[in-house]
Enzyme design. Structure first.
Site, PDB file in Angstrom:
ATOM      1  N   LYS A 184      40.262  29.331  42.602  1.00 48.93           N
ATOM      2  CA  LYS A 184      41.003  30.231  41.716  1.00 48.93           C
ATOM      3  C   LYS A 184      42.517  29.933  41.738  1.00 48.93           C
ATOM      4  CE  LYS A 184      37.243  32.077  40.263  1.00 48.93           C
ATOM      5  NZ  LYS A 184      36.313  33.030  40.808  1.00 48.93           N
TER       6      LYS A 184
HETATM    7  C1  LIG Z   1      34.927  33.724  40.900  1.00 42.01           C
HETATM    8  C2  LIG Z   1      34.458  34.879  40.081  1.00 42.01           C
HETATM    9  C3  LIG Z   1      34.033  36.091  40.663  1.00 42.01           C
HETATM   10  C4  LIG Z   1      33.769  36.246  42.130  1.00 42.01           C
HETATM   11  O1  LIG Z   1      34.831  36.029  42.939  1.00 42.01           O
HETATM   12  P1  LIG Z   1      34.605  36.000  44.540  1.00 42.01           P
HETATM   13  O2  LIG Z   1      35.979  36.166  45.079  1.00 42.01           O
HETATM   14  O3  LIG Z   1      33.997  34.672  44.855  1.00 42.01           O
HETATM   15  O4  LIG Z   1      33.718  37.121  44.881  1.00 42.01           O
HETATM   16  C5  LIG Z   1      33.773  37.158  39.839  1.00 42.01           C
HETATM   17  N1  LIG Z   1      33.868  37.058  38.508  1.00 42.01           N
HETATM   18  C6  LIG Z   1      34.231  35.910  37.901  1.00 42.01           C
HETATM   19  C7  LIG Z   1      34.328  35.876  36.416  1.00 42.01           C
HETATM   20  C8  LIG Z   1      34.518  34.774  38.674  1.00 42.01           C
HETATM   21  O5  LIG Z   1      34.832  33.618  38.080  1.00 42.01           O
END
Ligand SMILES: *Cc1c(COP(=O)(O)O)cnc(C)c1O
Length: 384
Positions: A184
């Site tokens: 991210k």
């Molecule tokens: C990455 C992601 C999540 C989950 O994030 P985590 O921190 O891994 O729990 C939720 N929603 C979307 C759209 C994502 O891309």
């Protein structure tokens, strides 16, 4: 042979390494002063009154739904074009995920589909700011406010930093949930954050994030704290470590620089693909408000003489890592078997999924790598 260009690469500098090392030497590893500082700086950065740091965005979404009182039989509207997390947390609370289609132009929640899906049992809508572009929030917030008891909980896993018509994502909906997963736009390895202006929800999320206990570990064990605690509810174990929060603090200090680099790469891609008639790009909206977590190209089957999957393997063969966001929820066995969906239940999401490829985009991507991706994509799509 040139070096492979991976789909994602975390942007970790000596600043992050020093911050984490300091925590490792400090004698306090779990939730503590680094986390408090991360929460307060993060809240300020996104324009929210409160922020609760947890160990994933999934945890933040789960806690948010629980805090606003989503429970058995309630309906929660979500886009089918999303990751597993958005749908599973609804089901963990015995509520019903109501999937809806997305817009062809930007893959975000279609407000008119939300309107049709609203019922007397709708307790929440979870817009997903796909790729880092904000959903059509004015329409969605309006629909929620017209309903009798419906909140907007944003899945902002892609949307740091992003804005919608001048309003920063994080200070807009009722609760906003961010992800600090390794790929991210800000990473703590694993981590997440929920932001809100509602003090009662913050207290509830804090308590439920640590076993439903009435004080967090820091206050319990620090000198100013108490040995005494009470279990108020059957909570979860969702707290973040100070190791992760220290990493998050250094990433937050670099967020604007990292964002500028992503914007520059997106601009280079848009210019580089402007003449390519075999692919189309998503509507970026206001370019400066986009977080640019993902850069998606969509093949045009009538022009491109091969299918999307072939192009992905050709790109892989040419040393370029890609991904696909997302396989819509309604196409997965669990959703088909449990809720009776079939692939054509949401035709726009199906079409977008079948034509999409996510290209590499990250803040430590080099100009040479960006140029190589542009020329290889253009070569392959014009020759295949
Ligand atoms: C990455 C992601 C999540 C989950 O994030 P985590 O921190 O891994 O729990 C939720 N929603 C979307 C759209 C994502 O891309």
């Amino acid at each position: 042979m040139k070096r492979r260009i991976p789909f994602a690469r975390p942007d970790i500098t000596e600043l992050e390494i020093a911050a984490v090392t300091d925590v490792l030497r400090s004698g306090w590893l779990t939730t503590g002063s680094q986390t408090k500082e991360f929460e307060s700086r993060f809240a300020k950065r996104v324009g929210a009154q409160h922020a609760v740091a947890v160990n994933s965005c999934t945890a933040a979404l789960h806690l948010a739904l629980e805090a606003v009182g989503v429970g058995p039989g309630d309906e929660v509207i979500i886009p089918t074009m999303t990751f597993a997390a958005t749908g599973e947390v609804v089901q963990h609370l015995d509520a019903l995920p109501i999937l809806v289609d997305v817009l062809e132009s930007d893959h975000t929640l279609d407000p008119s589909a939300v309107e049709r899906a609203m019922s007397a049992r709708t307790r929440a809508v979870i817009p997903v700011h796909f790729a880092g572009k904000a959903c059509h929030m004015r329409e969605i917030m309006e629909l929620a406010s017209e309903a009798s008891n419906c909140v907007v909980i944003e899945d902002a896993a892609h949307a740091l930093p992003a804005a919608c018509d001048g309003a920063t994502i994080g200070g807009l909906g009722d609760i906003t949930c961010f992800s600090f997963y390794a790929t991210k736009t800000l990473t703590t390895g694993e981590g997440g954050m929920a932001t809100t202006d509602n003090g009662a929800w913050v207290e509830r999320m804090r308590m439920m994030s640590l076993h439903g206990i009435s004080h967090d570990a820091w206050r319990r064990y620090s000198d100013s704290g108490h040995w005494y605690y009470e279990i108020i509810n059957a909570g979860y174990k969702y707290n973040i470590s100070d190791i992760a929060s220290a990493l998050g603090l250094s990433q937050l200090a670099r967020l604007d620089d990292m964002h500028s680099r992503r914007r520059a790469i997106a601009a280079a891609y848009r210019a580089g693909f402007a003449e390519n008639e075999a692919i189309e790009l998503l509507d970026p909206g206001n370019e400066s408000e986009h977080a640019w977590h993902l850069f998606v190209i969509k093949v045009i089957p009538e022009v491109l003489s091969c299918d999307r999957d072939t192009l992905i393997s050709q790109l892989n063969g040419a040393g370029i890592g890609t991904s696909v966001h997302f396989i819509p929820l309604h196409m997965h066995p669990h959703y088909r078997n449990t809720f009776g969906y079939n692939p054509t239940s949401f035709p726009t999401a199906l079409d977008c999924y079948q034509r999409s490829i996510s290209l590499p985009i990250y803040s430590n991507m080099k100009d040479e790598e960006v140029e190589r991706v542009i020329s290889i994509v253009n070569e392959l799509t014009n020759s295949l």
